[in-house]
Design a protein around this motif. Structure first.
Motif, PDB file in Angstrom:
ATOM      1  N   ASP A 225       0.549  -0.854  -0.022  1.00  0.00           N
ATOM      2  CA  ASP A 225      -0.101   0.268  -0.273  1.00  0.00           C
ATOM      3  C   ASP A 225       0.633   1.487  -0.377  1.00  0.00           C
TER       4      ASP A 225
ATOM      5  N   ASN B   3       2.232   2.402  -4.051  1.00  0.00           N
ATOM      6  CA  ASN B   3       1.146   1.987  -4.521  1.00  0.00           C
ATOM      7  C   ASN B   3       1.213   0.705  -5.643  1.00  0.00           C
TER       8      ASN B   3
ATOM      9  N   ARG C  79      -0.487  -2.519  -5.392  1.00  0.00           N
ATOM     10  CA  ARG C  79      -1.721  -3.327  -5.900  1.00  0.00           C
ATOM     11  C   ARG C  79      -2.503  -2.749  -6.765  1.00  0.00           C
TER      12      ARG C  79
END
Length: 172
Positions: free
Chosen positions: A50, A53, A55
């Motif tokens: 997370d 960034n 995901r």
């Protein structure tokens, strides 16, 4: 209580079932699979994904690095292969460690393009060999931020047992 006869009849009725011999595990590996350690690992992984960034980006290097030891039947010597693949099937060329002192380039014959060969005293991963593999990894990995998941082998970390997550940025 079910006896041997019951067991044999059960197995005859269920031919898709097979009997497997359990694989031996060391106490350190068993300890590494305790619920709290596994939970900690996945919570850390989720935070790193997370925060960076990553995901939903399978092209990122979120595959596992596997270390396997294979014994050659002919010579009885260890050969270690460090391999890495991501979620889309892209792989880093293998890094193969043979027992020996002097690097032998003839060992590269028949290997996939980009394969690197290294030598160690016992043909095992050492801390120094692992550092060289990280350089090899960085030459071939996907550009940008990546996550490299390590199994906690002593040559991979000085922080103790268990899997670890290493954040790598484009400039490393």
């Amino acid at each position: 209580m079910a006896g041997q006869d019951w067991f044999h009849r059960f197995m005859q009725r269920n031919k898709k079932l097979t009997i497997r011999k359990p694989e031996g595990l060391t106490k350190a590996r068993i300890d590494g699979m305790k619920k709290e350690k596994v939970t900690y690992f996945f919570n850390t992984l989720e935070t790193v994904v997370d925060n960076n960034n990553l995901r939903g980006r399978p092209e990122s290097q979120k595959g596992a690095k596997d270390v396997v030891s294979m014994t050659s039947v002919e010579r009885g010597e260890n050969v270690t292969v460090l391999a890495c693949i991501n979620a889309t099937g892209q792989y880093i060329p293998p890094y193969v460690i043979f027992k020996g002192v002097r690097k032998r380039y003839d060992l590269l014959l028949g290997m996939p393009p980009g394969t690197e060969v290294a030598m160690t005293e016992k043909g095992w991963v050492t801390e120094e060999a692992f550092k060289l593999w990280l350089q090899h990894f960085n030459r071939y990995r996907t550009p940008g931020k990546v996550i490299l998941i390590l199994d906690g082998h002593a040559s991979h970390t000085t922080r103790g047992n268990g899997p670890h997550i290493c954040e790598l940025c484009a400039d490393t």
